[in-house]
Design an enzyme around this catalytic site. Structure first.
Site, PDB file in Angstrom:
ATOM      1  N   ARG A  46       0.858  -1.199   0.000  1.00  0.00           N
ATOM      2  CA  ARG A  46       0.000   0.000   0.000  1.00  0.00           C
ATOM      3  C   ARG A  46       0.886   1.238   0.000  1.00  0.00           C
ATOM      4  O   ARG A  46       0.631   2.213  -0.703  1.00  0.00           O
ATOM      5  CB  ARG A  46      -0.959   0.003   1.200  1.00  0.00           C
ATOM      6  CG  ARG A  46      -1.677   1.356   1.373  1.00  0.00           C
ATOM      7  CD  ARG A  46      -2.944   1.303   2.225  1.00  0.00           C
ATOM      8  NE  ARG A  46      -2.869   0.430   3.365  1.00  0.00           N
ATOM      9  CZ  ARG A  46      -2.187   0.687   4.496  1.00  0.00           C
ATOM     10  NH1 ARG A  46      -1.528   1.816   4.637  1.00  0.00           N
ATOM     11  NH2 ARG A  46      -2.179  -0.190   5.479  1.00  0.00           N
ATOM     12  N   TYR A  98     -16.742  16.083 -15.735  1.00  0.00           N
ATOM     13  CA  TYR A  98     -17.041  14.650 -15.737  1.00  0.00           C
ATOM     14  C   TYR A  98     -18.093  14.403 -14.643  1.00  0.00           C
ATOM     15  O   TYR A  98     -17.954  14.906 -13.516  1.00  0.00           O
ATOM     16  CB  TYR A  98     -15.749  13.877 -15.457  1.00  0.00           C
ATOM     17  CG  TYR A  98     -15.953  12.397 -15.344  1.00  0.00           C
ATOM     18  CD1 TYR A  98     -16.211  11.625 -16.473  1.00  0.00           C
ATOM     19  CD2 TYR A  98     -15.896  11.755 -14.116  1.00  0.00           C
ATOM     20  CE1 TYR A  98     -16.413  10.259 -16.368  1.00  0.00           C
ATOM     21  CE2 TYR A  98     -16.095  10.391 -14.006  1.00  0.00           C
ATOM     22  CZ  TYR A  98     -16.349   9.649 -15.136  1.00  0.00           C
ATOM     23  OH  TYR A  98     -16.545   8.303 -15.032  1.00  0.00           O
ATOM     24  N   ASP A 170      -7.823  18.217 -15.007  1.00  0.00           N
ATOM     25  CA  ASP A 170      -8.075  16.830 -15.389  1.00  0.00           C
ATOM     26  C   ASP A 170      -7.719  16.723 -16.873  1.00  0.00           C
ATOM     27  O   ASP A 170      -8.424  17.253 -17.731  1.00  0.00           O
ATOM     28  CB  ASP A 170      -9.553  16.496 -15.127  1.00  0.00           C
ATOM     29  CG  ASP A 170      -9.887  15.042 -15.438  1.00  0.00           C
ATOM     30  OD1 ASP A 170      -9.205  14.439 -16.288  1.00  0.00           O
ATOM     31  OD2 ASP A 170     -10.848  14.517 -14.844  1.00  0.00           O
ATOM     32  N   LYS A 195      -8.413   5.526 -19.417  1.00  0.00           N
ATOM     33  CA  LYS A 195      -8.739   5.984 -20.759  1.00  0.00           C
ATOM     34  C   LYS A 195      -7.514   5.887 -21.678  1.00  0.00           C
ATOM     35  O   LYS A 195      -7.030   4.811 -21.906  1.00  0.00           O
ATOM     36  CB  LYS A 195      -9.314   7.401 -20.680  1.00  0.00           C
ATOM     37  CG  LYS A 195     -10.366   7.584 -19.549  1.00  0.00           C
ATOM     38  CD  LYS A 195     -11.647   6.788 -19.749  1.00  0.00           C
ATOM     39  CE  LYS A 195     -12.551   6.756 -18.528  1.00  0.00           C
ATOM     40  NZ  LYS A 195     -12.863   8.043 -17.932  1.00  0.00           N
TER      41      LYS A 195
HETATM   42  C1  LIG Z   1     -13.342   8.479 -16.662  1.00  0.00           C
HETATM   43  C2  LIG Z   1     -13.012   9.839 -16.186  1.00  0.00           C
HETATM   44  C3  LIG Z   1     -12.786  10.108 -14.826  1.00  0.00           C
HETATM   45  C4  LIG Z   1     -12.947   9.048 -13.754  1.00  0.00           C
HETATM   46  O1  LIG Z   1     -12.009   8.038 -13.878  1.00  0.00           O
HETATM   47  P1  LIG Z   1     -12.259   6.510 -13.405  1.00  0.00           P
HETATM   48  O2  LIG Z   1     -10.969   5.858 -13.786  1.00  0.00           O
HETATM   49  O3  LIG Z   1     -13.448   6.003 -14.144  1.00  0.00           O
HETATM   50  O4  LIG Z   1     -12.471   6.560 -11.925  1.00  0.00           O
HETATM   51  C5  LIG Z   1     -12.435  11.395 -14.469  1.00  0.00           C
HETATM   52  N1  LIG Z   1     -12.321  12.386 -15.377  1.00  0.00           N
HETATM   53  C6  LIG Z   1     -12.542  12.162 -16.697  1.00  0.00           C
HETATM   54  C7  LIG Z   1     -12.401  13.301 -17.654  1.00  0.00           C
HETATM   55  C8  LIG Z   1     -12.891  10.891 -17.138  1.00  0.00           C
HETATM   56  O5  LIG Z   1     -13.129  10.688 -18.453  1.00  0.00           O
END
Ligand SMILES: *Cc1c(COP(=O)(O)O)cnc(C)c1O
Length: 383
Positions: A46, A98, A170, A195
């Site tokens: 962890r 998001y 982000d 992603k």
């Molecule tokens: C998918 C996504 C998230 C969240 O990520 P997870 O891996 O699904 O927890 C946050 N911001 C954006 C822009 C995303 O596309």
């Protein structure tokens, strides 16, 4: 070294124990120590794990950050950043967020005493105007989901720097291949590595990258204390994925541009949104701020829900599915998927209609993608 090279090598020296060229999956929870206080840098997974450390070093370098921290999901990464704040602290965020981020802010953090103001991200001065003496953080996403609006990161950073407010971006949609927020004045970058970074729709993960030592210390403390860490296998998948990020992103962008141009000339299509089209209202900003326009394309069909449904049902190469950023093409219906929790009028007012389709354009042969879209558009026209 340049981006494409770093993506393959950064943080990934041959394994010191065995010479393994590829960082092994250190599938262990604990590490045998020699004596009191004497170990090889790892005690418990962890707190730290060699596979995760390689990923953290690689992603930090790709964003131009001194420090990186990997998480079990994008949401775990975002909540780790917000953990720096205390009850009474204020956050200014762009309104087009998001859905999961908005839910975290409103349903988890607001009840704990944080306050949020949402502003139109297209106007950087709106961030400046919303700052109060309690504001500690500005939060933004660019390009936004699903309308692919852009926020001028450098301009927002200037507004916020003047008031010593930290700026977090982000960067999931652009990936560090096409956009480096820290170089534009942001303090913190977060990713859903699920992603484009992972790139193969086979893992869930997140990351926080920063050069601000106090941010790193706070987020690292939270990573260990709250424990939202990725397992070694997921860290390894992300590390393997990121090696091809640059080649994938170039192909995603090339295919997306071709798809966007094709749709722009299609009689069944009402409008197309892609930052790489000269018709995009912020095309100039996209050229200035991004080194590529990404793989996401949003468009509106002629018609409504019935036409959209017929379109999705007729797709054969595109999968009708949530998520984005994998090598395979996906088509999504924001009104009933990512933005289902928004009130219908607010959603329509923002332009997320029943006929709005979001494409995550994959890296297949683009002629197959175009043929698939044409067939589905023909089906929609008959609905
Ligand atoms: C998918 C996504 C998230 C969240 O990520 P997870 O891996 O699904 O927890 C946050 N911001 C954006 C822009 C995303 O596309």
């Amino acid at each position: 070294m340049r981006f494409d090279t770093l993506a393959i090598h950064l943080g990934q020296e041959a394994d010191p124990a065995t010479g393994a060229t590829i960082v092994p999956i250190y599938q262990t929870s604990t590490f045998t120590q020699e004596g009191i206080g004497k170990h090889k840098g790892f005690e418990y997974s962890r707190t730290g794990n060699p596979t995760r450390l390689a990923l953290e070093r690689c992603l930090a370098g790709l964003e131009g950050a001194s420090h990186g921290l990997a998480f079990s999901s994008g949401m775990a990464a975002i909540s780790a950043v917000l953990s720096m704040l205390e009850p009474g602290d204020h956050v200014v965020a762009s309104a087009d967020l998001y859905g999961g981020t908005y839910r975290l802010f409103e349903k988890v953090l607001k009840p704990l005493g944080l306050t949020f103001t949402y502003v139109d991200g297209k106007d950087p001065s709106a961030f400046g105007k919303a700052l109060t003496p309690k504001t500690r953080l500005a939060w933004l996403e660019t390009p936004t989901n699903p309308l692919l609006e852009l926020i001028d990161i450098a301009a927002v950073a200037r507004e916020c720097k003047a008031k010593s407010v930290k700026v977090a971006v982000d960067n999931t949609f652009a990936s560090p291949c096409f956009q480096r927020p820290l170089g534009l004045g942001a303090d913190i970058v977060v990713h859903s590595t699920t992603k484009y970074i992972g790139g193969h729709s086979d893992m869930v993960g997140g990351a926080v990258l920063t050069s601000v030592k106090e941010v790193y210390d706070a987020v690292k403390f939270h990573q260990n204390a709250a424990g939202g860490v990725p397992g070694p296998f997921d860290a390894w998948l992300a590390l393997r994925g990121v090696k091809t990020l640059a080649v994938r992103m170039r192909r995603h962008a090339e295919n997306a541009k071709a798809v966007a141009e094709h749709l722009s000339n299609h009689p069944e299509v009402k409008s197309v949104i892609y930052p790489g089209l000269a018709s995009h209202p912020q095309h100039e900003l996209a050229r200035r701020q991004m080194s590529g326009f990404g793989g996401m394309v949003t468009f509106r069909l002629e018609g409504g829900r019935a036409e959209a449904d017929a379109f999705f049902r007729a797709l054969k190469v595109f999968s009708y599915a949530e998520s984005l950023g994998g090598v395979e093409s996906l088509a999504a219906h924001p009104a009933t998927m990512t933005h289902a929790s928004f009130p219908a009028e607010a959603r329509e007012a923002r332009g997320i209609t029943e006929a709005t389709v979001r494409l995550s354009v994959g890296i297949e042969d683009v002629s197959d993608l175009v043929a698939d879209l044409d067939a589905a558009l023909a089906a929609a026209a008959k609905a």
